[in-house]
Design a protein around this motif. Structure first.
Motif, short mmCIF file in Angstrom:
data_model
loop_
_atom_site.label_atom_id
_atom_site.label_comp_id
_atom_site.label_asym_id
_atom_site.label_seq_id
_atom_site.Cartn_x
_atom_site.Cartn_y
_atom_site.Cartn_z
N ARG A 284 14.90 1.58 -5.65
CA ARG A 284 13.81 2.25 -4.99
C ARG A 284 12.43 2.29 -5.95
O ARG A 284 12.60 3.27 -6.90
N VAL A 285 11.31 2.09 -5.51
CA VAL A 285 10.20 2.40 -6.41
C VAL A 285 9.29 3.18 -5.83
O VAL A 285 9.40 3.13 -4.29
N ALA A 286 8.17 3.59 -6.21
CA ALA A 286 6.82 4.07 -5.45
C ALA A 286 5.56 4.32 -6.12
O ALA A 286 5.70 4.19 -7.38
N ALA A 287 4.58 4.08 -5.42
CA ALA A 287 3.20 4.12 -6.15
C ALA A 287 2.28 5.23 -5.29
O ALA A 287 2.46 5.28 -3.99
N ARG A 288 1.64 6.05 -6.00
CA ARG A 288 0.69 7.20 -5.27
C ARG A 288 -0.58 6.84 -5.51
O ARG A 288 -0.95 6.10 -6.31
N VAL B 269 7.88 -3.81 0.80
CA VAL B 269 7.00 -2.43 1.43
C VAL B 269 8.19 -1.77 2.39
O VAL B 269 8.68 -2.56 3.49
N SER B 270 8.53 -0.64 2.18
CA SER B 270 9.52 -0.01 3.11
C SER B 270 8.88 1.18 3.67
O SER B 270 7.90 1.81 3.35
N GLY B 271 9.62 1.67 4.82
CA GLY B 271 9.24 2.79 5.41
C GLY B 271 7.93 2.77 6.20
O GLY B 271 7.71 1.37 6.91
N VAL C 150 -2.01 -1.19 -4.80
CA VAL C 150 -2.03 0.08 -4.78
C VAL C 150 -1.62 0.87 -3.62
O VAL C 150 -1.69 0.17 -2.26
N ALA C 151 -1.48 2.02 -3.54
CA ALA C 151 -1.17 2.69 -2.37
C ALA C 151 -2.62 2.72 -1.61
O ALA C 151 -3.57 2.97 -2.35
N SER C 152 -2.18 2.60 -0.27
CA SER C 152 -3.64 2.88 0.65
C SER C 152 -4.28 3.92 0.55
O SER C 152 -3.56 5.27 0.28
N ALA C 153 -5.54 4.01 0.55
CA ALA C 153 -6.42 5.18 0.24
C ALA C 153 -7.11 5.32 1.44
O ALA C 153 -7.93 6.16 1.97
N LYS D 113 6.13 3.42 -0.69
CA LYS D 113 7.58 3.25 -1.24
C LYS D 113 7.90 1.63 -1.09
O LYS D 113 7.32 1.19 -0.10
N ALA D 114 8.74 1.27 -1.91
CA ALA D 114 9.02 -0.24 -1.65
C ALA D 114 10.53 -0.37 -2.59
O ALA D 114 10.97 0.35 -3.27
N LEU D 115 11.01 -1.51 -2.11
CA LEU D 115 12.22 -1.87 -2.89
C LEU D 115 12.15 -3.08 -3.95
O LEU D 115 11.26 -3.96 -3.60
N GLU D 116 12.39 -2.89 -5.10
CA GLU D 116 12.17 -3.58 -6.06
C GLU D 116 13.25 -4.61 -6.35
O GLU D 116 14.44 -4.20 -6.24
N VAL D 117 13.02 -5.94 -6.09
CA VAL D 117 14.14 -7.10 -6.43
C VAL D 117 13.72 -7.82 -7.60
O VAL D 117 12.83 -8.59 -7.69
#
Length: 232
Positions: A39-43, A64-66, A115-118, A127-131
Motif C-alpha cells: 500500500r502506498v499513498a500520495a498527499r 487506486v483504492s478507497g 498526484v492527489a486531487s486538489a 491511497k493505492a496498491l502498488e503491483v
C-alpha cells in the motif's frame, strides 16, 4: 486481492472474439498480492504517486483504492514566452482505476504524473496498491497468455485516451486492427521484460497456443475482408 479482481487489467478478460481468456484466476491474484503488493499513498502538494519520465518509477502499476481521487497531469515544454509552464491536467484517477499499467508490462518509463486531487471535496491523501514486476513475474512465466490478455486491456485503454484523436474519421474495423497490433507489440515487449535474464521452462502448450493465436490473428488482420472483421 478483491481490489485487483475488480479491475479490468487484473480481473477482466481480453475481450477477443473466440479467443478471450480470464486475465488472472483467484489463485494467481492471491499469489500477486502475497508476492509483494504494498500500500502506498500520495498527499496533496507533496511527492506524487508516480512521476513522469522518472527512471526510478519503471515496472510498477498502481490501483487506486478507497475513496481516493487523483489528477493525471502531463508536463508541457517550456517556450520563450513561458519558461516554466504549469503541468496540464489530462485526466482523473478514480477508485478502481489502474495507472502506469504500460510501465508494469513493459518496464517503460511512466508517461504521466499522478498526484492527489486538489479538488475541494477530495481527501488530502490518495491511497493505492502498488503491483510491481516481482509480483507478476511468476504468474507470467507459468502462463504466458496472461500477457496477451493484459496487453489487450492496456491497448484498448490507450486507444480511448492517448490516441483518441487518431481514431476520428477512421472506420471501426481499422481502429480494431490498429488496437490489436498495439496489443501484440505490448505483449512482445512484456515477454522480453519479464523473461530477460531467466533460463526457465514454461508450459509448452500455453506458449504454443499464445504464439499460434497471435499468428492467426495477425494473418487475418493483414488479409482483410471478413477475416479481419472477425479477428478484430
Amino acid at each position: 486481492w478483491e481490489a485487483l479482481r475488480a479491475t479490468a487489467l487484473f480481473g477482466g478478460g481480453a475481450g477477443l472474439f473466440l479467443c478471450s481468456e480470464p486475465t488472472l484466476t483467484r489463485g494467481e491474484l492471491r499469489h500477486v498480492v502475497s508476492a509483494g503488493t504494498r500500500r502506498v499513498a500520495a498527499r496533496q502538494n507533496e511527492r506524487p504517486l508516480c512521476l513522469e519520465n522518472d527512471p526510478g518509477e519503471r515496472g510498477a502499476a498502481y490501483v487506486v483504492s478507497g475513496n481516493s481521487r487523483g489528477d493525471v497531469v502531463r508536463a508541457r515544454r517550456p517556450t520563450k514566452f513561458d519558461p516554466n509552464p504549469v503541468p496540464e491536467r489530462v485526466g482523473v484517477a478514480k477508485p478502481g482505476d489502474v495507472v502506469c499499467a504500460l510501465s508494469l508490462l513493459t518496464g517503460s518509463k511512466v508517461a504521466r504524473t499522478v498526484v492527489a486531487s486538489a479538488a475541494a471535496r477530495a481527501p488530502p491523501k490518495m491511497k493505492a496498491l502498488e503491483v510491481n514486476k516481482k509480483c507478476l513475474r511468476a504468474v507470467v512465466l507459468r502462463r504466458p497468455t496472461v500477457l496477451d490478455a493484459m496487453a489487450r486491456v492496456v491497448a484498448a485503454e490507450m486507444a480511448q485516451t492517448q490516441f483518441a484523436d487518431d481514431r476520428r474519421g477512421v472506420s471501426a474495423a481499422v481502429s480494431a486492427a490498429n488496437e490489436l497490433r498495439m496489443a501484440a507489440r505490448i505483449a512482445d515487449a512484456g515477454w522480453s521484460h519479464f523473461a530477460t535474464g531467466w533460463r526457465t521452462w514454461v508450459k509448452v502448450g500455453s506458449t504454443v497456443r499464445a504464439e499460434c493465436r497471435r499468428k492467426i490473428i495477425r494473418d487475418k488482420l493483414f488479409g482483410g475482408g471478413a477475416g479481419a472483421f472477425f479477428a478484430a
